[in-house]
Design an enzyme around this catalytic site. Structure first.
Site, PDB file in Angstrom:
ATOM      1  N   CYS A   1       0.829  -1.204   0.000  1.00  0.00           N
ATOM      2  CA  CYS A   1       0.000   0.000   0.000  1.00  0.00           C
ATOM      3  C   CYS A   1       0.869   1.263   0.000  1.00  0.00           C
ATOM      4  CB  CYS A   1      -0.994  -0.036   1.164  1.00  0.00           C
ATOM      5  SG  CYS A   1      -2.417   1.016   0.815  1.00  0.00           S
TER       6      CYS A   1
ATOM      7  N   HIS B   1      -3.553  -4.994   0.291  1.00  0.00           N
ATOM      8  CA  HIS B   1      -2.972  -5.541   1.531  1.00  0.00           C
ATOM      9  C   HIS B   1      -2.990  -7.071   1.502  1.00  0.00           C
ATOM     10  CE1 HIS B   1      -2.527  -1.795   3.811  1.00  0.00           C
ATOM     11  NE2 HIS B   1      -3.588  -1.390   3.137  1.00  0.00           N
TER      12      HIS B   1
ATOM     13  N   GLU C   1      -1.303  -9.016   3.170  1.00  0.00           N
ATOM     14  CA  GLU C   1      -1.116  -9.570   4.530  1.00  0.00           C
ATOM     15  C   GLU C   1      -2.448  -9.937   5.179  1.00  0.00           C
ATOM     16  OE1 GLU C   1      -0.613  -6.467   3.603  1.00  0.00           O
ATOM     17  OE2 GLU C   1      -1.051  -4.988   5.150  1.00  0.00           O
TER      18      GLU C   1
HETATM   19  N1  GLN Z   1      -2.020   6.892   3.099  1.00  0.00           N
HETATM   20  C1  GLN Z   1      -2.087   6.171   1.861  1.00  0.00           C
HETATM   21  C2  GLN Z   1      -3.458   6.308   1.237  1.00  0.00           C
HETATM   22  O1  GLN Z   1      -4.425   6.630   1.905  1.00  0.00           O
HETATM   23  C3  GLN Z   1      -1.717   4.706   2.057  1.00  0.00           C
HETATM   24  C4  GLN Z   1      -2.709   3.952   2.877  1.00  0.00           C
HETATM   25  C5  GLN Z   1      -2.184   2.619   3.353  1.00  0.00           C
HETATM   26  O2  GLN Z   1      -0.990   2.361   3.316  1.00  0.00           O
HETATM   27  N2  GLN Z   1      -3.070   1.774   3.849  1.00  0.00           N
HETATM   28  O3  GLN Z   1      -3.594   6.067   0.069  1.00  0.00           O
END
Ligand code: GLN
Length: 561
Positions: free
Chosen positions: A407, A533, A535
């Site tokens: 992410c 994600h 994970e």
């Molecule tokens: N802050 C970033 C976004 O909102 C990444 C979010 C995250 O890593 N879950 O896109």
């Protein structure tokens, strides 16, 4: 059947029932897990272990967490206080315990497996506003407790499950949990005796000076539970020593539970040992007796084999996680668990080095990172630590160290590449620099008008199409995958051509080809960064393919020296 019900697991033919061969409506059963003395005793691990032991016996189980705080969900909660926010496939932002349930059960849970006080009141207030209670005074009893009982049954009905394992967060005696405990008390009285089973998890502390184990805190918390009208059927006692027989006798006598229902819960090398210990102490038999279930075999062999591998792995690799909250490991719990799952499968132990991204700016990057076999940049929000993360990406990129970006880890990979390969030194995400001339990561179109917090990001599962001849495609072994998201910002496709031409390959896109979901680096041994994600979907019995690929590449790098 004439209303009489066969024990669960006994297939009968039922004339009156639409569910062929099973009088389903009569056989919903509940295991309630409460906690006493103090929080953090591992109720979640015990609940997950019970879920697993029941599932392995062939029952359809539903695990549910009740969090008595007023937040509607965990979306706006600080990871410092509550650890990771876990996202379900249907996009609910939940407590990390839901992640643990999925990792143990190897099943997808959904929004209905997680209840908060905020959710309960939200529903009741909405019903009140829409006139559902017209004329009535809306009260905690019965309106709030009725809604709690409805929400407790909901996931079982949705998934056609037979047994619900319900964990009540917090500690008995907390004001917040009272309506929930009252709802459970009512359920106990409304249902046949053999349909509910209460397990109270407590602490038996040891006085270091005299080495004595003390049962008084357990006695007091059971007294508290009884005052609410709930008598536990079993007590799981956390202790750092095996519970001597006289101590078990004392707990049984004072807390009014059968001696065999006092189960010791010692400190363990890993949470995955808990089902084995609960099995050895026959908690599943006690539950079977209480719920009138037939006693069945519990095939734990696969689980045991994996545990043995984690205890004596053939190989060890060093993986650095460069994050913002590294002093609080629960913030990245799904990542460390996913590395453990992949390692158990591949016979490789990942020794995790937690690296504070903020410190990385001032410290010597080479000294901190050169001994690593792989680097992970986890998800995150805000500007703090981002410059340090960019240092780590650059080091991994230029030194051929396996890199796995999750992410924000993808967003950092894109920014670093834009700055250091394309020379756009001011490239950034608009999250941290709204005026950057190179907004390589920018707000999603659909997010621009959003002002409300909580449940408003791009959440839940989306499909990704994988490019041929990519590392991702090789790891997944298929063209289309589905993964969970939680972010507002996105790879800005306006820069896609320039980034791709310079060697940052887009290897995963949304089903319509518009959104970039995965990037890889040409000519690097293993550089994979994903907008989702992975994970969240790794389980002990079925590790995630990207984590397996990453950990294998860490070993390959180590062996190449
Ligand atoms: N802050 C970033 C976004 O909102 C990444 C979010 C995250 O890593 N879950 O896109």
């Amino acid at each position: 059947m004439n209303g009489a019900c066969a024990p669960l697991g006994v297939i009968v033919s039922c004339q009156n029932c639409s569910l062929k061969g099973r009088c389903h409506s009569n056989v919903l059963k509940f295991v309630f897990v409460t906690g006493g003395v103090l929080s953090g005793l591992g109720k979640g691990v015990i609940s997950s272990s019970i879920g697993l032991l029941l599932k392995l016996q062939g029952y359809k189980v539903s695990l549910q967490k009740i969090d008595p705080y007023v937040n509607v969900d965990a979306g706006t909660m600080n990871p410092y206080e509550h650890g990771e926010v876990f996202v379900t496939c249907d996009g609910k932002e939940t407590d990390l315990d839901i992640g643990r349930y999925e990792r143990f059960l190897d099943e997808e849970l959904s929004a209905s497996n997680y209840i908060t006080t905020g959710q309960v009141y939200w529903n009741v207030i909405r019903k009140e506003r829409s006139g559902k209670y017209l004329g009535q005074t809306v009260q905690i009893i019965p309106h709030i407790t009725d809604e709690i009982k409805r929400l407790i049954r909901l996931p079982l009905e949705e998934k056609d499950a037979e047994i619900g394992v319900i964990e009540i967060g917090g500690t008995v005696g907390d004001i917040e949990s009272l309506p929930f405990l009252e709802a459970l008390r009512q359920m106990k009285d409304e249902l046949p005796r053999e349909d509910t089973f209460f397990i109270h998890v407590t602490l038996v502390p040891r006085l270091t000076t005299s080495n004595e184990l003390k049962t008084k805190p357990t006695q007091h918390s059971v007294k508290e539970l009884r005052a609410i009208g709930i008598q536990p059927n079993a007590i799981v006692a956390r202790c750092d020593l095996p519970l001597p027989e006289p101590v078990r006798h004392k707990i049984a006598l004072f807390c009014d539970v059968p001696l065999e229902n006092v189960i010791e819960d010692p400190d363990l090398p890993s949470i995955y040992h808990a089902p084995l210990v609960m099995f050895e102490h026959e908690l599943h038999h006690r539950i079977a007796e209480g719920l009138h279930l037939e006693k069945r075999a519990v095939p734990l062999n696969e689980w045991t084999t994996l545990i043995r591998r984690t205890e004596s792995p053939e190989h060890r690799v060093r993986v650095g996680i460069v994050g913002k909250y590294v002093e609080l490991r629960d913030s990245y719990i799904s990542i460390s668990e996913a590395l453990l799952h992949a390692g158990a499968c591949e016979n490789i132990n990942a020794d995790i080095e937690w690296i504070s991204a903020e410190d990385l700016i001032s410290r010597d990057v080479e000294a901190r990172l050169s001994n690593l076999d792989g680097i992970v940049i986890p998800g995150g929000f805000g500007h703090r630590g981002v410059e340090g993360k960019l240092e780590a990406v650059e080091y991994a990129r230029t030194n051929g160290i396996p890199y796995f970006g999750l992410c924000l880890g993808l967003q950092c990979a894109v920014i670093e590449f834009a700055r250091n390969v394309l020379g756009w030194s001011e490239a950034n995400t608009t999250e941290n620099d709204p005026d950057t001339p190179y907004p390589v990561i920018a707000l999603l179109e659909e997010q621009i008008q959003v002002t409300q917090k909580g449940g408003t990001m791009r959440l839940g599962v989306y499909e990704t199409t994988l490019a041929p001849n990519s590392i991702s495609r090789q790891c997944y072994g298929q063209e289309t995958i589905v993964e969970r998201h939680r972010h507002r910002y996105e790879f800005n496709s306006a820069f896609r051509d320039q980034l791709e031409t310079a060697g940052l390959r887009v290897t995963g896109t949304s089903a319509d080809g518009q959104l970039v979901e995965i990037v890889e680096l040409e000519g690097h041994p293993w550089f994979v960064a994903v907008q989702f994600h992975p994970e969240f979907t790794s389980r002990f019995l079925s590790p995630h393919p990207l984590f397996r690929g990453f950990i294998q590449s860490c070993l390959e790098r180590q062996s190449s020296f």
